[in-house]
Scaffold this motif. Sequence first.
Motif, PDB file in Angstrom:
ATOM      1  N   VAL A  19       0.838  -1.210   0.000  1.00  0.00           N
ATOM      2  CA  VAL A  19       0.000   0.000   0.000  1.00  0.00           C
ATOM      3  C   VAL A  19       0.868   1.254   0.000  1.00  0.00           C
ATOM      4  O   VAL A  19       0.587   2.242  -0.705  1.00  0.00           O
ATOM      5  CB  VAL A  19      -0.955  -0.016   1.203  1.00  0.00           C
ATOM      6  CG1 VAL A  19      -1.656   1.330   1.353  1.00  0.00           C
ATOM      7  CG2 VAL A  19      -1.981  -1.126   1.050  1.00  0.00           C
ATOM      8  N   LEU A  20       1.942   1.247   0.798  1.00  0.00           N
ATOM      9  CA  LEU A  20       2.838   2.405   0.845  1.00  0.00           C
ATOM     10  C   LEU A  20       3.512   2.645  -0.514  1.00  0.00           C
ATOM     11  O   LEU A  20       3.626   3.790  -0.965  1.00  0.00           O
ATOM     12  CB  LEU A  20       3.895   2.211   1.935  1.00  0.00           C
ATOM     13  CG  LEU A  20       3.376   2.217   3.378  1.00  0.00           C
ATOM     14  CD1 LEU A  20       4.504   1.930   4.354  1.00  0.00           C
ATOM     15  CD2 LEU A  20       2.734   3.563   3.704  1.00  0.00           C
ATOM     16  N   LEU A  21       3.955   1.575  -1.162  1.00  0.00           N
ATOM     17  CA  LEU A  21       4.537   1.728  -2.498  1.00  0.00           C
ATOM     18  C   LEU A  21       3.499   2.240  -3.485  1.00  0.00           C
ATOM     19  O   LEU A  21       3.814   3.062  -4.368  1.00  0.00           O
ATOM     20  CB  LEU A  21       5.102   0.384  -2.971  1.00  0.00           C
ATOM     21  CG  LEU A  21       6.333  -0.141  -2.236  1.00  0.00           C
ATOM     22  CD1 LEU A  21       6.691  -1.537  -2.732  1.00  0.00           C
ATOM     23  CD2 LEU A  21       7.519   0.800  -2.430  1.00  0.00           C
ATOM     24  N   PHE A  22       2.285   1.747  -3.357  1.00  0.00           N
ATOM     25  CA  PHE A  22       1.194   2.208  -4.228  1.00  0.00           C
ATOM     26  C   PHE A  22       0.958   3.707  -4.049  1.00  0.00           C
ATOM     27  O   PHE A  22       0.806   4.451  -5.035  1.00  0.00           O
ATOM     28  CB  PHE A  22      -0.073   1.414  -3.891  1.00  0.00           C
ATOM     29  CG  PHE A  22      -1.237   1.702  -4.784  1.00  0.00           C
ATOM     30  CD1 PHE A  22      -1.490   0.918  -5.891  1.00  0.00           C
ATOM     31  CD2 PHE A  22      -2.095   2.766  -4.520  1.00  0.00           C
ATOM     32  CE1 PHE A  22      -2.567   1.179  -6.720  1.00  0.00           C
ATOM     33  CE2 PHE A  22      -3.166   3.041  -5.337  1.00  0.00           C
ATOM     34  CZ  PHE A  22      -3.411   2.240  -6.446  1.00  0.00           C
ATOM     35  N   LEU A  23       0.926   4.156  -2.800  1.00  0.00           N
ATOM     36  CA  LEU A  23       0.684   5.578  -2.531  1.00  0.00           C
ATOM     37  C   LEU A  23       1.849   6.454  -3.000  1.00  0.00           C
ATOM     38  O   LEU A  23       1.639   7.516  -3.590  1.00  0.00           O
ATOM     39  CB  LEU A  23       0.443   5.783  -1.038  1.00  0.00           C
ATOM     40  CG  LEU A  23      -0.866   5.216  -0.464  1.00  0.00           C
ATOM     41  CD1 LEU A  23      -0.909   5.386   1.048  1.00  0.00           C
ATOM     42  CD2 LEU A  23      -2.060   5.885  -1.110  1.00  0.00           C
ATOM     43  N   CYS A  24       3.072   5.985  -2.730  1.00  0.00           N
ATOM     44  CA  CYS A  24       4.245   6.814  -3.051  1.00  0.00           C
ATOM     45  C   CYS A  24       4.460   6.957  -4.557  1.00  0.00           C
ATOM     46  O   CYS A  24       4.615   8.067  -5.068  1.00  0.00           O
ATOM     47  CB  CYS A  24       5.488   6.225  -2.389  1.00  0.00           C
ATOM     48  SG  CYS A  24       5.494   6.349  -0.593  1.00  0.00           S
ATOM     49  N   PHE A  25       4.463   5.816  -5.260  1.00  0.00           N
ATOM     50  CA  PHE A  25       4.840   5.832  -6.674  1.00  0.00           C
ATOM     51  C   PHE A  25       3.647   5.783  -7.627  1.00  0.00           C
ATOM     52  O   PHE A  25       3.845   5.835  -8.845  1.00  0.00           O
ATOM     53  CB  PHE A  25       5.767   4.651  -6.972  1.00  0.00           C
ATOM     54  CG  PHE A  25       7.047   4.693  -6.200  1.00  0.00           C
ATOM     55  CD1 PHE A  25       8.068   5.546  -6.569  1.00  0.00           C
ATOM     56  CD2 PHE A  25       7.217   3.891  -5.086  1.00  0.00           C
ATOM     57  CE1 PHE A  25       9.247   5.598  -5.851  1.00  0.00           C
ATOM     58  CE2 PHE A  25       8.398   3.923  -4.361  1.00  0.00           C
ATOM     59  CZ  PHE A  25       9.414   4.789  -4.739  1.00  0.00           C
ATOM     60  N   GLY A  26       2.439   5.690  -7.084  1.00  0.00           N
ATOM     61  CA  GLY A  26       1.265   5.681  -7.940  1.00  0.00           C
ATOM     62  C   GLY A  26       0.388   6.894  -7.793  1.00  0.00           C
ATOM     63  O   GLY A  26      -0.328   7.257  -8.728  1.00  0.00           O
ATOM     64  N   ILE A  27       0.435   7.546  -6.611  1.00  0.00           N
ATOM     65  CA  ILE A  27      -0.434   8.696  -6.364  1.00  0.00           C
ATOM     66  C   ILE A  27       0.377   9.953  -6.063  1.00  0.00           C
ATOM     67  O   ILE A  27       0.251  10.970  -6.761  1.00  0.00           O
ATOM     68  CB  ILE A  27      -1.404   8.389  -5.205  1.00  0.00           C
ATOM     69  CG1 ILE A  27      -2.316   7.208  -5.586  1.00  0.00           C
ATOM     70  CG2 ILE A  27      -2.242   9.613  -4.863  1.00  0.00           C
ATOM     71  CD1 ILE A  27      -3.271   6.786  -4.506  1.00  0.00           C
ATOM     72  N   HIS A  42       5.175  -2.587 -15.203  1.00  0.00           N
ATOM     73  CA  HIS A  42       3.991  -2.928 -14.425  1.00  0.00           C
ATOM     74  C   HIS A  42       4.322  -3.905 -13.295  1.00  0.00           C
ATOM     75  O   HIS A  42       3.640  -3.921 -12.266  1.00  0.00           O
ATOM     76  CB  HIS A  42       2.917  -3.538 -15.332  1.00  0.00           C
ATOM     77  CG  HIS A  42       2.117  -2.527 -16.095  1.00  0.00           C
ATOM     78  ND1 HIS A  42       2.621  -1.847 -17.186  1.00  0.00           N
ATOM     79  CD2 HIS A  42       0.845  -2.066 -15.914  1.00  0.00           C
ATOM     80  CE1 HIS A  42       1.704  -1.028 -17.658  1.00  0.00           C
ATOM     81  NE2 HIS A  42       0.621  -1.131 -16.905  1.00  0.00           N
ATOM     82  N   ALA A  43       5.335  -4.722 -13.486  1.00  0.00           N
ATOM     83  CA  ALA A  43       5.679  -5.735 -12.481  1.00  0.00           C
ATOM     84  C   ALA A  43       6.656  -5.212 -11.433  1.00  0.00           C
ATOM     85  O   ALA A  43       6.882  -5.900 -10.424  1.00  0.00           O
ATOM     86  CB  ALA A  43       6.288  -6.957 -13.168  1.00  0.00           C
ATOM     87  N   PHE A  44       7.224  -4.030 -11.637  1.00  0.00           N
ATOM     88  CA  PHE A  44       8.283  -3.572 -10.740  1.00  0.00           C
ATOM     89  C   PHE A  44       7.781  -3.341  -9.317  1.00  0.00           C
ATOM     90  O   PHE A  44       8.369  -3.855  -8.355  1.00  0.00           O
ATOM     91  CB  PHE A  44       8.917  -2.284 -11.281  1.00  0.00           C
ATOM     92  CG  PHE A  44      10.015  -1.760 -10.407  1.00  0.00           C
ATOM     93  CD1 PHE A  44      11.251  -2.366 -10.397  1.00  0.00           C
ATOM     94  CD2 PHE A  44       9.809  -0.668  -9.578  1.00  0.00           C
ATOM     95  CE1 PHE A  44      12.271  -1.909  -9.576  1.00  0.00           C
ATOM     96  CE2 PHE A  44      10.813  -0.189  -8.759  1.00  0.00           C
ATOM     97  CZ  PHE A  44      12.045  -0.811  -8.764  1.00  0.00           C
ATOM     98  N   LEU A  45       6.709  -2.586  -9.147  1.00  0.00           N
ATOM     99  CA  LEU A  45       6.225  -2.302  -7.799  1.00  0.00           C
ATOM    100  C   LEU A  45       5.738  -3.553  -7.068  1.00  0.00           C
ATOM    101  O   LEU A  45       6.088  -3.763  -5.893  1.00  0.00           O
ATOM    102  CB  LEU A  45       5.114  -1.245  -7.848  1.00  0.00           C
ATOM    103  CG  LEU A  45       5.570   0.201  -8.062  1.00  0.00           C
ATOM    104  CD1 LEU A  45       4.373   1.147  -8.045  1.00  0.00           C
ATOM    105  CD2 LEU A  45       6.577   0.618  -7.001  1.00  0.00           C
ATOM    106  N   PRO A  46       4.941  -4.436  -7.689  1.00  0.00           N
ATOM    107  CA  PRO A  46       4.570  -5.665  -6.972  1.00  0.00           C
ATOM    108  C   PRO A  46       5.770  -6.532  -6.594  1.00  0.00           C
ATOM    109  O   PRO A  46       5.821  -7.074  -5.483  1.00  0.00           O
ATOM    110  CB  PRO A  46       3.657  -6.395  -7.972  1.00  0.00           C
ATOM    111  CG  PRO A  46       3.139  -5.335  -8.863  1.00  0.00           C
ATOM    112  CD  PRO A  46       4.226  -4.319  -8.972  1.00  0.00           C
ATOM    113  N   SER A  47       6.742  -6.651  -7.502  1.00  0.00           N
ATOM    114  CA  SER A  47       7.917  -7.461  -7.176  1.00  0.00           C
ATOM    115  C   SER A  47       8.760  -6.798  -6.092  1.00  0.00           C
ATOM    116  O   SER A  47       9.346  -7.488  -5.243  1.00  0.00           O
ATOM    117  CB  SER A  47       8.763  -7.701  -8.430  1.00  0.00           C
ATOM    118  OG  SER A  47       9.203  -6.467  -8.976  1.00  0.00           O
ATOM    119  N   LEU A  48       8.811  -5.470  -6.078  1.00  0.00           N
ATOM    120  CA  LEU A  48       9.540  -4.770  -5.017  1.00  0.00           C
ATOM    121  C   LEU A  48       8.872  -4.987  -3.660  1.00  0.00           C
ATOM    122  O   LEU A  48       9.557  -5.166  -2.644  1.00  0.00           O
ATOM    123  CB  LEU A  48       9.620  -3.275  -5.334  1.00  0.00           C
ATOM    124  CG  LEU A  48      10.394  -2.402  -4.340  1.00  0.00           C
ATOM    125  CD1 LEU A  48      11.844  -2.866  -4.224  1.00  0.00           C
ATOM    126  CD2 LEU A  48      10.342  -0.932  -4.749  1.00  0.00           C
TER     127      LEU A  48
END
Length: 341
Positions: free
Chosen positions: A173-181, A210-216
């Motif tokens: 969720v934190l990666l989603f917020l930081c690099f997606g929003i 597309h796979a970078f954030l989930p794999s990270l």
Amino acid sequence: MLGPTQISQQSGAPTVHPVVNRFVLLRSLMQRVVVFVVLLVLMSLLPRLLPGDTLDVLLDSNVQRGLQNSEIADLRDRLGLAGSLVEQVGRDLARLAHGDLGYSLLHGAPVSHLLADALPWTALLIALATPIFLGVGVTLAAEAGRQPGARADRVITTSMSLLTSIPPFITAVLLFLCFGILWPVLPTGGAEPLFPAETPLLRAQEILRHAFLPSLALALHEVVRYFFVLRGEVAVLASRAFVLNGRSRGISGWRERRDYFGRNLLAVVCARLGQSVASLFTASLFVEVIFSYPGVGALTYHAVLDRDYPLLQGAIAVLALLVLGLTWLLDALTEILTRRG
């Protein structure tokens, strides 16, 4: 002159025969087979203890008003939902024993086709996450453990202690917020753009983005585990005589980390890698749901919500077979590395 066998016999050292290793590996394989069978029984039994079933999901209130009880009972029988719990579990196990994963009514496709489409995406995430957590985990453990109590050790260990308190879904969720929003530089949903590129090279780049954030998110979940295990091993190695002798001869830097620490950590890394495989498949369930990634984890999650018994059982069976097989191979590799010293 005494040979190596005679020396070991006179010194009282036990002689390890290769048959012993084969017996251990065979016993480990049989244990995994038992675990696999028990898991299949549980994954057929436990979902049916939840309220509702596949037919309840298929029939909304408007449709159900137009059906008689006899018609609903006939549908339930045709879908394999009739009979006692023991009979339903027995039918599931008989079907799986014949290699038939079943048919998903909600997706309108065989379970084998659905898994064949979803499994490569999950495998891609794990393949990208593995070198990240191995490289970062081993490097940080070597830096912290080679001089226990030093400033680098305190800083790295404190940072890893803070990271270990964050669950994998919170990290995602934190990666989603930081690099997606907040800083939208990476895609946060799906495995490909809505309109994929025509050339293979550009399409591969889009898939990797597309796979970078989930794999990270998966990699950060495992970095901490590797760090604390390997840091203790490095701290022990740093006090060994061959490391102290090497340092007295001026060996340091990359050579010390590679030859004196890296090679001696291979067996530990392989032994831990088996647990990491199972952990990554589990963590992918949360990560794929958060990033709307079309892998086996997201497929399993929706199968639970939809009471899609064949899809849930097929996904668990395939994942369990992969995890148990890979862990057994890694155990065999660890045994080989340990025997070689």
